[in-house]
Design a protein around this motif. Sequence first.
Motif, PDB file in Angstrom:
ATOM      1  N   VAL A 125       0.864  -1.186   0.000  1.00 32.57           N
ATOM      2  CA  VAL A 125       0.000   0.000   0.000  1.00 32.57           C
ATOM      3  C   VAL A 125       0.896   1.230   0.000  1.00 32.57           C
ATOM      4  CG1 VAL A 125      -1.997  -1.036   1.131  1.00 32.57           C
ATOM      5  CG2 VAL A 125      -0.195  -0.035   2.534  1.00 32.57           C
ATOM      6  N   GLY A 126       0.502   2.240  -0.798  1.00 33.42           N
ATOM      7  CA  GLY A 126       1.253   3.488  -0.856  1.00 33.42           C
ATOM      8  C   GLY A 126       0.455   4.604  -0.207  1.00 33.42           C
ATOM      9  N   LEU A 127       1.142   5.397   0.650  1.00 32.62           N
ATOM     10  CA  LEU A 127       0.460   6.497   1.330  1.00 32.62           C
ATOM     11  C   LEU A 127       0.897   7.861   0.812  1.00 32.62           C
ATOM     12  CD1 LEU A 127      -0.308   4.142   3.118  1.00 32.62           C
ATOM     13  CD2 LEU A 127       0.336   5.478   5.126  1.00 32.62           C
ATOM     14  N   ALA A 128       2.146   7.958   0.374  1.00 32.11           N
ATOM     15  CA  ALA A 128       2.655   9.225  -0.155  1.00 32.11           C
ATOM     16  C   ALA A 128       3.795   8.918  -1.111  1.00 32.11           C
ATOM     17  CB  ALA A 128       3.159  10.109   0.988  1.00 32.11           C
ATOM     18  N   PRO A 129       3.927   9.711  -2.189  1.00 30.98           N
ATOM     19  CA  PRO A 129       4.938   9.423  -3.211  1.00 30.98           C
ATOM     20  C   PRO A 129       6.336   9.817  -2.768  1.00 30.98           C
ATOM     21  CG  PRO A 129       3.850  11.471  -3.725  1.00 30.98           C
ATOM     22  CD  PRO A 129       3.161  10.925  -2.510  1.00 30.98           C
ATOM     23  N   THR A 130       7.313   9.404  -3.555  1.00 31.85           N
ATOM     24  CA  THR A 130       8.667   9.899  -3.407  1.00 31.85           C
ATOM     25  C   THR A 130       8.859  11.034  -4.403  1.00 31.85           C
ATOM     26  OG1 THR A 130      10.982   9.306  -3.450  1.00 31.85           O
ATOM     27  CG2 THR A 130       9.611   8.284  -5.095  1.00 31.85           C
ATOM     28  N   ILE A 131       9.829  11.883  -4.123  1.00 34.31           N
ATOM     29  CA  ILE A 131      10.197  12.937  -5.078  1.00 34.31           C
ATOM     30  C   ILE A 131      11.482  12.473  -5.761  1.00 34.31           C
ATOM     31  CG2 ILE A 131      10.745  15.378  -5.370  1.00 34.31           C
ATOM     32  CD1 ILE A 131       8.007  15.002  -4.120  1.00 34.31           C
ATOM     33  N   LEU A 132      11.463  12.431  -7.091  1.00 35.79           N
ATOM     34  CA  LEU A 132      12.642  11.946  -7.813  1.00 35.79           C
ATOM     35  C   LEU A 132      13.753  13.002  -7.758  1.00 35.79           C
ATOM     36  CD1 LEU A 132      10.750  10.352 -10.817  1.00 35.79           C
ATOM     37  CD2 LEU A 132      11.720   9.212  -8.830  1.00 35.79           C
ATOM     38  N   PRO A 133      14.987  12.600  -7.388  1.00 35.62           N
ATOM     39  CA  PRO A 133      16.054  13.580  -7.173  1.00 35.62           C
ATOM     40  C   PRO A 133      16.377  14.422  -8.412  1.00 35.62           C
ATOM     41  CG  PRO A 133      16.758  11.380  -6.491  1.00 35.62           C
ATOM     42  CD  PRO A 133      15.434  11.230  -7.146  1.00 35.62           C
ATOM     43  N   THR A 134      16.341  13.808  -9.585  1.00 37.41           N
ATOM     44  CA  THR A 134      16.762  14.566 -10.771  1.00 37.41           C
ATOM     45  C   THR A 134      15.665  15.486 -11.301  1.00 37.41           C
ATOM     46  OG1 THR A 134      16.328  12.502 -11.918  1.00 37.41           O
ATOM     47  CG2 THR A 134      18.627  13.152 -11.687  1.00 37.41           C
TER      48      THR A 134
ATOM     49  N   PHE B  48       4.081   9.701  -7.994  1.00 39.07           N
ATOM     50  CA  PHE B  48       2.651   9.569  -8.330  1.00 39.07           C
ATOM     51  C   PHE B  48       1.887  10.608  -7.522  1.00 39.07           C
ATOM     52  CE2 PHE B  48       3.514   6.747  -4.789  1.00 39.07           C
ATOM     53  CZ  PHE B  48       2.426   6.881  -3.935  1.00 39.07           C
ATOM     54  N   GLU B  49       0.606  10.798  -7.824  1.00 38.92           N
ATOM     55  CA  GLU B  49      -0.217  11.783  -7.113  1.00 38.92           C
ATOM     56  C   GLU B  49      -1.251  11.026  -6.294  1.00 38.92           C
ATOM     57  OE1 GLU B  49      -0.016  15.192  -7.767  1.00 38.92           O
ATOM     58  OE2 GLU B  49       1.348  15.163  -9.503  1.00 38.92           O
ATOM     59  N   LEU B  50      -1.453  11.481  -5.061  1.00 39.87           N
ATOM     60  CA  LEU B  50      -2.433  10.817  -4.209  1.00 39.87           C
ATOM     61  C   LEU B  50      -3.071  11.876  -3.308  1.00 39.87           C
ATOM     62  CD1 LEU B  50      -3.406   7.904  -3.580  1.00 39.87           C
ATOM     63  CD2 LEU B  50      -1.704   7.827  -1.778  1.00 39.87           C
ATOM     64  N   PRO B  51      -4.401  12.020  -3.362  1.00 41.90           N
ATOM     65  CA  PRO B  51      -5.046  13.031  -2.521  1.00 41.90           C
ATOM     66  C   PRO B  51      -4.847  12.726  -1.033  1.00 41.90           C
ATOM     67  CG  PRO B  51      -6.577  12.169  -4.175  1.00 41.90           C
ATOM     68  CD  PRO B  51      -5.359  11.302  -4.197  1.00 41.90           C
TER      69      PRO B  51
ATOM     70  N   MET C   1      -5.176   6.133   0.195  1.00 39.56           N
ATOM     71  CA  MET C   1      -4.035   5.240  -0.029  1.00 39.56           C
ATOM     72  C   MET C   1      -4.265   4.457  -1.317  1.00 39.56           C
ATOM     73  SD  MET C   1      -4.589   2.118   2.656  1.00 39.56           S
ATOM     74  CE  MET C   1      -6.006   1.044   2.569  1.00 39.56           C
ATOM     75  N   GLU C   2      -3.144   4.014  -1.898  1.00 41.49           N
ATOM     76  CA  GLU C   2      -3.195   3.221  -3.133  1.00 41.49           C
ATOM     77  C   GLU C   2      -2.909   1.777  -2.729  1.00 41.49           C
ATOM     78  OE1 GLU C   2      -3.375   4.797  -6.442  1.00 41.49           O
ATOM     79  OE2 GLU C   2      -3.632   2.766  -7.222  1.00 41.49           O
ATOM     80  N   ILE C   3      -3.875   0.900  -2.986  1.00 45.96           N
ATOM     81  CA  ILE C   3      -3.711  -0.496  -2.580  1.00 45.96           C
ATOM     82  C   ILE C   3      -3.164  -1.292  -3.758  1.00 45.96           C
ATOM     83  CG2 ILE C   3      -4.909  -2.561  -1.716  1.00 45.96           C
ATOM     84  CD1 ILE C   3      -6.947   0.162  -1.006  1.00 45.96           C
TER      85      ILE C   3
ATOM     86  N   GLY D 251       4.639   3.951   2.898  1.00 51.52           N
ATOM     87  CA  GLY D 251       3.821   2.779   2.647  1.00 51.52           C
ATOM     88  C   GLY D 251       4.571   1.527   3.033  1.00 51.52           C
ATOM     89  N   ALA D 252       3.964   0.396   2.802  1.00 54.78           N
ATOM     90  CA  ALA D 252       4.565  -0.867   3.210  1.00 54.78           C
ATOM     91  C   ALA D 252       4.044  -1.977   2.319  1.00 54.78           C
ATOM     92  CB  ALA D 252       4.204  -1.171   4.663  1.00 54.78           C
ATOM     93  N   SER D 253       4.759  -3.087   2.325  1.00 51.33           N
ATOM     94  CA  SER D 253       4.251  -4.269   1.629  1.00 51.33           C
ATOM     95  C   SER D 253       4.401  -5.469   2.542  1.00 51.33           C
ATOM     96  CB  SER D 253       4.999  -4.494   0.308  1.00 51.33           C
ATOM     97  OG  SER D 253       6.340  -4.846   0.544  1.00 51.33           O
TER      98      SER D 253
END
Lengths: 207, 333
Positions: free
Chosen positions: B191-200, B206-209, B213-215, B305-307
Amino acid sequence: MQGTNLNEHIRGSLEILVESADELRDLDQALGDGDLGITITAGSHAVVAELEKLSPTATPTEIARTCAKAFASANPSTMAALVAGALLNGSRTWEGKDEIGLAEATEFVTAAASSISQRGKSEVGDKTILDGIAAVAEALRTSSDSTEATDAAVRAAGRAVEETAGLQSRRGRASWLQERSIGLPDPGATAFQRLVEAWSRVSAATH
Amino acid sequence: MKKIINKPEDFVDEFVEGILLAHPDLVKTPGDDLRVLVRADAPLTGKVGIVTGGGSGHLPLFKGYVGKGLCSGVAIGNVFSSPSSDQIFEATKAVDGGAGVLYLYGNYGGDVFNFDLAGDLAELEGIETRTVLGRDDVASQPKDRRLDRRGVAGIFFAYKAAGAAAERGDSLDQVAAVAEDVVDHTATMGVGLAPTILPTTGRPSFELPDGEMEIGIGIHGEPGSRRGPLETADEIADHVVGALLEDLGLGEGARVAVLVNGLGATPLEELYLLYRRTHQILAERGIEIVRPYVGEYATSLEMAGASISLLELDDARLQLLDAPALSPFFQER
């Protein structure tokens, strides 16, 4: 055609092919990520540079493998990996051969098409470079001598590109466009058409 | 975007330098390319080599698992991008001890193309290769298309088992069969709760209100099977473990290894909340947890998030899981 001639012929063809870089970039911007122009340019220059270093006694198999490695090293893209895999598969059909004629060219292009189909999980009609390569393999198979084969290959490659314009892309990034891809010629098949045309021009100049 | 970095374009090479400086006894670069890393004692004559790889941004995947009883070498690309076939080929040559090399990595298009091409190049040099793909993410495809599933954290189990098999001297075909068997009995869902910001790019993966959460999220932020309001830890574990048990067809009497994995920004406390509920569910169903693993095993930079992964165990798999291993990230004594 023996090793030295083959080496020269490939280099001559690639020097013509890079003149199409802008056309390929524009086609790929409409359907993919627009890097095909760079892939072809960087790949061709790398291949020419490596072929220039190759010994005059290099066999056709060694020449094809040099092309594959140089093309892949120049670009980490999917297209480059597919093309390099196709060239390596083709090179296997030339093991132990010193002279490349119509029969050998046919085997090489057929093996290349089979590699692209397997690795890219694509079929003819998916609107990819495979459409062009398969059409040319068929044209070579049904020709009786090299001159006739070269002309037939140019016609087949061109016809294949025209046909891709009517198709919907089913593989890669272009497939995301779905029906919007219809009407646009496939950039990969176009690149292959330009290569076959370049090959034919070098043939005409050397005869 | 706040990150502890120097120049964004140096991010990958610099973290690799850090690994090399911290663990010179365990890993080395065979050439000049920092993107290629092998175990310090490679090649091991007569033993099968295992090469893995993929994009950067997933530590301890992939570089953390190079060492004794795990992978022999690795090639990595830029953040979330495939390594080149040249880099994979270089790793292959550096770990080849004459018994062949297994390519064991997650099922992603760019990686497959480049590993296949590296395998061609290896064949030309007389190095035999086999390929086994991690494909444990049950949310990425339904079960009838399981061969097309993505590979996520559960590949850890395949590394552990195949690495142990290679270490004890199994043949290339045997090591490949071990890896395939473990992949076949592993299932993961995240499950994803908040995205990462890509360094470059400075962009979110991804976008998540807020409050959602994204299952079934992938480790690059790929969309999952559904999106919904954030649930409690127990509810998340109920959904995820229920789906995994169904996928693996596990019931009373089964034995499993459990991996509760953090995706980068989720604290260990929350992972133990998930483990707690997972343990309760399995106990209620009469399934024995033989080996638990809780921590960060495959991340997505600072994604929240976690798996949860389950590996169905039999005696053979358990023995390989318990064999000794020593790498920068993971050890088993």
